[in-house]
Scaffold this motif. Structure first.
Motif, short mmCIF file in Angstrom:
data_model
loop_
_atom_site.label_atom_id
_atom_site.label_comp_id
_atom_site.label_asym_id
_atom_site.label_seq_id
_atom_site.Cartn_x
_atom_site.Cartn_y
_atom_site.Cartn_z
N CYS A 88 -9.28 -4.80 1.17
CA CYS A 88 -7.98 -4.26 1.54
C CYS A 88 -7.95 -2.78 1.22
CB CYS A 88 -6.86 -4.96 0.77
SG CYS A 88 -6.55 -6.62 1.35
N VAL A 89 -7.64 -1.99 2.23
CA VAL A 89 -7.35 -0.56 2.04
C VAL A 89 -5.98 -0.37 2.66
CG1 VAL A 89 -8.02 1.79 2.60
CG2 VAL A 89 -9.78 0.10 2.05
N GLU A 90 -5.01 -0.09 1.82
CA GLU A 90 -3.61 -0.13 2.23
C GLU A 90 -3.01 1.27 2.12
OE1 GLU A 90 -1.77 -3.19 -0.28
OE2 GLU A 90 -3.78 -3.88 -0.82
N LEU A 91 -2.27 1.68 3.12
CA LEU A 91 -1.55 2.95 3.05
C LEU A 91 -0.06 2.67 2.95
CD1 LEU A 91 -3.29 5.18 5.74
CD2 LEU A 91 -3.70 5.09 3.28
N GLY A 92 0.65 3.50 2.20
CA GLY A 92 2.09 3.29 2.08
C GLY A 92 2.72 4.24 1.10
N ASN A 93 3.80 3.81 0.51
CA ASN A 93 4.53 4.61 -0.49
C ASN A 93 4.99 3.65 -1.57
OD1 ASN A 93 4.81 7.41 0.85
ND2 ASN A 93 5.42 5.98 2.47
N VAL A 94 4.27 3.66 -2.70
CA VAL A 94 4.57 2.70 -3.76
C VAL A 94 4.72 3.42 -5.10
CG1 VAL A 94 3.24 0.96 -2.48
CG2 VAL A 94 2.17 2.15 -4.40
N ARG A 95 5.22 2.68 -6.09
CA ARG A 95 5.43 3.22 -7.44
C ARG A 95 6.19 4.56 -7.37
NH1 ARG A 95 1.96 0.89 -11.55
NH2 ARG A 95 1.39 -1.17 -10.80
N ASP A 96 5.62 5.61 -7.97
CA ASP A 96 6.33 6.90 -8.01
C ASP A 96 6.47 7.54 -6.63
OD1 ASP A 96 6.59 6.54 -10.68
OD2 ASP A 96 5.16 8.10 -11.27
N ILE A 112 -3.94 1.92 -1.63
CA ILE A 112 -4.29 0.83 -2.54
C ILE A 112 -5.62 0.27 -2.08
CG2 ILE A 112 -3.61 -1.44 -3.43
CD1 ILE A 112 -0.92 0.68 -1.89
N VAL A 113 -6.52 0.04 -3.00
CA VAL A 113 -7.80 -0.61 -2.69
C VAL A 113 -7.84 -1.90 -3.48
CG1 VAL A 113 -10.31 -0.45 -2.88
CG2 VAL A 113 -8.98 1.59 -2.26
N TRP A 114 -8.04 -3.01 -2.78
CA TRP A 114 -8.01 -4.31 -3.47
C TRP A 114 -9.10 -5.24 -2.94
CZ3 TRP A 114 -6.08 -9.36 -1.66
CH2 TRP A 114 -6.05 -10.34 -2.68
N ASN A 115 -9.81 -5.81 -3.89
CA ASN A 115 -10.64 -6.99 -3.61
C ASN A 115 -10.56 -7.85 -4.87
OD1 ASN A 115 -13.26 -8.60 -3.91
ND2 ASN A 115 -13.23 -8.07 -1.74
N PRO A 116 -10.29 -9.15 -4.72
CA PRO A 116 -10.03 -9.97 -5.91
C PRO A 116 -11.28 -10.33 -6.70
CG PRO A 116 -9.91 -11.33 -3.94
CD PRO A 116 -10.10 -9.90 -3.48
N GLY A 117 -12.47 -10.16 -6.11
CA GLY A 117 -13.68 -10.62 -6.80
C GLY A 117 -13.74 -12.15 -6.78
N ASN A 118 -14.88 -12.65 -7.20
CA ASN A 118 -15.18 -14.08 -7.08
C ASN A 118 -14.17 -14.99 -7.79
OD1 ASN A 118 -16.71 -16.34 -6.40
ND2 ASN A 118 -17.85 -16.24 -8.32
N GLU A 119 -13.92 -14.69 -9.06
CA GLU A 119 -13.11 -15.62 -9.87
C GLU A 119 -11.67 -15.71 -9.37
OE1 GLU A 119 -11.97 -15.96 -14.53
OE2 GLU A 119 -13.84 -14.93 -14.02
N SER A 178 16.46 2.96 -2.21
CA SER A 178 15.04 3.28 -2.18
C SER A 178 14.21 2.03 -2.00
CB SER A 178 14.63 4.05 -3.43
OG SER A 178 14.82 3.24 -4.55
N PHE A 179 12.98 2.24 -1.54
CA PHE A 179 12.09 1.11 -1.28
C PHE A 179 10.65 1.53 -1.49
CE2 PHE A 179 12.41 3.43 2.71
CZ PHE A 179 11.09 3.54 3.09
N GLU A 180 9.80 0.52 -1.62
CA GLU A 180 8.36 0.71 -1.52
C GLU A 180 7.90 0.02 -0.25
OE1 GLU A 180 6.37 0.21 -5.76
OE2 GLU A 180 7.91 -1.30 -5.42
N ALA A 181 6.78 0.48 0.31
CA ALA A 181 6.25 -0.14 1.53
C ALA A 181 4.75 0.11 1.61
CB ALA A 181 6.92 0.45 2.78
N ALA A 182 4.05 -0.84 2.21
CA ALA A 182 2.61 -0.65 2.46
C ALA A 182 2.16 -1.50 3.64
CB ALA A 182 1.79 -1.02 1.22
#
Ligand code: BG6
Length: 295
Positions: free
Chosen positions: A261-269, A237-244, A154-158
């Motif tokens: 970042c707006v990421e599509l994939g198959n992660v975690r469960d 997945i939605v990601w932005n690290p913010g300033n710090e 099995s694998f995860e991917a995005a």
């Protein structure tokens, strides 16, 4: 062995595609067609640019990106595979897997209408991988993996897509209103659906599971709409690290304001299990509507 740009031009010559040697000695493919301008690296099998005709650049590439063989390039569409985030058991294993620092080979180049389809290949921990980027009026990316191991695995991917935006504070992300999420900024706390588009204020690091495949839209201050649709991709997945956090990273800095970042994939469960000899593939399609923001 590092690929040679001239040898690739000899083998895969096409009106819409030229190979060049870029920063860090990385070989890149430059796509120029009536429908778009695009670019990808063999390092990581990573798309780094896509600009459909009449629009500004859609992908964000960090001005501080580092081009070194052992490091991923910050921006574009890095491929997370065969795990997402930290490896669940292997201490010291690289974040987001091995694909984004792997040197991929060119498998084929095809032209269909105005689009240039580039397929790259790599063998990664027993997975025979093919990554296709179709550069046209839309950008379609497909990751296909075949299990070459004698047992199921099995694998995860995005598709870890970085999108260029004018101002992170003014962006609105639609399509996730009715989904709960895992809040990675807060020890993976489960959060209920917000019932409204996602707005970013400070750091955000969210995993949405079990999606039904509806489109996600990013609406910018310019009213440009980026629409992302997945096939066989149940996680977002939605990601932005913010300033710090951005300033604690060597290759991001002030750029955090102009990216999400707006990421599509198959992660975690939603990780995927594949039987020996079997293949799985997932696709992301990105399109753009609304005004060009260039003026
Ligand atoms: C996101 C993750 O996909 O990628 C974040 O959800 C992570 O947790 C981010 O910080 C960047 O990861 P990296 O390894 O490219 O710095």
């Amino acid at each position: 062995m590092t690929a040679d740009a001239q040898a690739l031009n000899d083998a895969f010559s096409s009106d819409g595609l030229r190979f060049q040697t870029g920063p860090g000695g990385f070989v890149r493919g430059v796509v120029t067609t009536p429908s778009c301008v695009g670019e990808f690296l063999l390092h990581g099998g990573q798309v780094t640019q896509w600009r459909p005709a009449g629009h500004d650049e859609v992908l964000w590439l960090s001005p501080d990106a580092v081009f070194e063989p052992t490091r991923p390039v910050r921006g574009g569409i890095p491929l997370c595979f065969p795990w997402f985030g930290p490896h669940p058991t292997r201490a010291g294993a690289p974040s987001h897997g091995l694909a984004r620092t792997h040197e991929w080979s060119v498998y084929s180049v095809d032209t269909s209408g105005d689009a240039v389809d580039v397929t790259l290949e790599a063998l990664i921990e027993g997975w025979a991988c093919r990554f296709t980027a179709s550069f046209g009026g839309d950008l379609v990316t497909t990751l296909q993996v075949r299990n070459r191991l004698p047992e199921q695995a099995s694998f995860e991917a995005a598709f870890h897509s970085y999108f260029a935006i004018r101002d992170v504070g003014a962006v609105s992300i639609g399509g996730l209103e009715h989904a709960g999420y895992i809040d990675q900024t807060n020890a993976d706390a489960p959060r209920p659906p917000e019932g409204q588009p996602v707005r970013l204020a400070g750091e955000a690091d969210r995993i949405y599971l079990d999606r039904d495949g509806g489109p996600i839209t990013i609406v910018d201050a310019s009213e440009r709409v980026i629409e992302i649709t997945g096939t066989n991709a149940r996680s977002a997945i939605v990601w932005n690290p913010g300033n710090e956090k951005a300033h604690a990273m060597p290759d991001l800095g002030d750029g955090w304001r102009q990216m999400v970042c707006v990421e599509l994939g198959n992660v975690r469960d939603n990780r995927i299990t594949v039987q020996p000899g079997q293949t799985f593939s997932m696709t992301s399609r990105v399109g753009v509507r609304g005004p060009s923001a260039s003026e």
